[in-house]
Motif scaffolding. Sequence first.
Motif, mmCIF file in Angstrom:
data_model
loop_
_atom_site.group_PDB
_atom_site.id
_atom_site.type_symbol
_atom_site.label_atom_id
_atom_site.label_comp_id
_atom_site.label_asym_id
_atom_site.label_seq_id
_atom_site.Cartn_x
_atom_site.Cartn_y
_atom_site.Cartn_z
ATOM 1 N N CYS A 14 13.160 -21.352 -42.039
ATOM 2 C CA CYS A 14 13.781 -22.181 -40.996
ATOM 3 C C CYS A 14 13.544 -21.647 -39.592
ATOM 4 N N SER A 17 12.932 -23.802 -36.359
ATOM 5 C CA SER A 17 13.392 -25.161 -36.671
ATOM 6 C C SER A 17 14.864 -25.329 -36.315
ATOM 7 N N THR A 32 18.093 -23.966 -32.352
ATOM 8 C CA THR A 32 16.833 -23.585 -32.970
ATOM 9 C C THR A 32 16.935 -22.138 -33.411
ATOM 10 N N PRO A 77 19.764 -26.405 -42.890
ATOM 11 C CA PRO A 77 18.455 -26.492 -42.234
ATOM 12 C C PRO A 77 18.172 -27.917 -41.774
ATOM 13 N N GLY A 78 17.705 -28.044 -40.544
ATOM 14 C CA GLY A 78 17.385 -29.361 -40.002
ATOM 15 C C GLY A 78 18.605 -30.188 -39.629
#
Length: 84
Positions: A14, A17, A32, A77-78
């Motif tokens: 990650c 990201s 991020t 994540p994301g």
Amino acid sequence: MASTILPLELVDRCIGSPIWVVMKNEREFTGTLMGFDDYVNMVLKDVKEYEVTAQGIVETALGQTLLNGNNIAMLVPGGKGPKA
């Protein structure tokens, strides 16, 4: 046969990201992921902090932030945060 992935491997994938971090208290962060260590202390940039209060969710823009891994309850994540 399914491959095995360790938790720190997933976090390592990650880096660079967006990530949504839910803390053990009433705070959540999005930003991020820049890096982390074996204790999952994390450095995030372009951070937004979300605090859940009786009046609703309070959003605060932060720059670069270091989060203590002992206080992290969940990583997404994301993730785009509680307002997404």
